[in-house]
Scaffold this motif. Structure first.
Motif: not given
Length: 248
Positions: A119, A180, A203
């Motif tokens: 991420c 995400d 996530t």
């Protein structure tokens, strides 16, 4: 035989039904597995192996019983429980894996990660992660009295929740992007390891994705969280299935 993968259980005294679901899973299906991998965020928060926690004690007892039954248990730290140490590992009978780790899964090399390293669009989080994973920071933090560690964890959690709320109230598309994985980082990670399958959590977006990296057709499996139900990935020599477990 089947190998089981879970992550993001976020076990918390505030949600005893989920802890009960996981304990039932350990006493039931997991006893027939070839191995169990827990890919981070087993607990909602962890501020040291000396933290009193009846729930963590119960989980350790069942995990150790599972390992004693002949099913090896592996744990990879997440962003909520990266302070799980060797003392708790001994109590729970599991082996701590570095993040990332490559395993041979029925003849196919597979990359395991918690997922937060992917991420990279969340720059603030990556900076916080680098700071808190520094061995000097960890040693200094764990040397503090329990009350001071509790206060720090509460402040960090409140700051995280406030930031999440701020992102949600702003550009929704930006929120989805920041929280995400970054596609470029996923592709770079596949290329770096030269393999075609990875499994991760973090996530809370359970899915099986196909990713093309150059000439390589890759598979990225995202494990689900256990906030309202369970989520387990079952892998055997014939394939895989990502499924939910209903809480009682």
């Amino acid at each position: 035989m089947t190998t089981l993968f879970v992550s993001d259980l976020h076990l918390d005294p505030a949600r005893p039904a989920i802890t009960d679901l996981f304990l039932a899973f350990l006493r039931g299906e997991a006893r027939q597995a070839e191995a169990l991998y827990i890919l981070g965020d087993l607990f909602e928060a962890w501020i040291g192996d000396d933290t009193p926690s009846p729930a963590a004690d119960a989980v350790a007892t069942e995990l150790h019983a599972l390992a004693d039954s002949g099913v090896p248990v592996y744990f990879m730290a997440g962003n909520r429980d990266f302070l799980v140490g060797e003392d708790y590992a001994r109590r729970a009978g599991f082996r701590i894996l570095p993040d990332p780790t490559v395993i041979d899964l029925y003849g196919r090399p597979t990359l395991l990660m918690h997922g937060d390293l992917l991420c990279t669009d969340d720059v603030a989080y990556q900076q916080f992660r680098a700071q808190t994973r520094d061995p000097a920071f960890i040693a200094q933090f764990l040397s503090q009295p329990l009350a001071a560690r509790v206060a720090f964890a509460q402040q960090a959690r409140a700051a995280s929740q406030a930031r999440q709320s701020e992102l949600k109230e702003g550009d929704r598309a930006q929120f989805e992007t920041v929280t995400d994985v970054a596609p470029a980082e996923v592709e770079a990670t596949f290329a770096r390891y030269g393999l075609d399958r990875m499994i991760h959590g973090h996530t809370h977006r359970p899915a099986i994705h196909s990713v093309q990296v150059g000439d390589l057709s890759c598979t990225r499996v995202v494990l689900g969280d256990w906030y309202e139900q369970g989520s387990v990935l079952r892998v055997d020599a014939d394939g895989m299935a990502l499924e939910s477990l209903a809480a009682g």
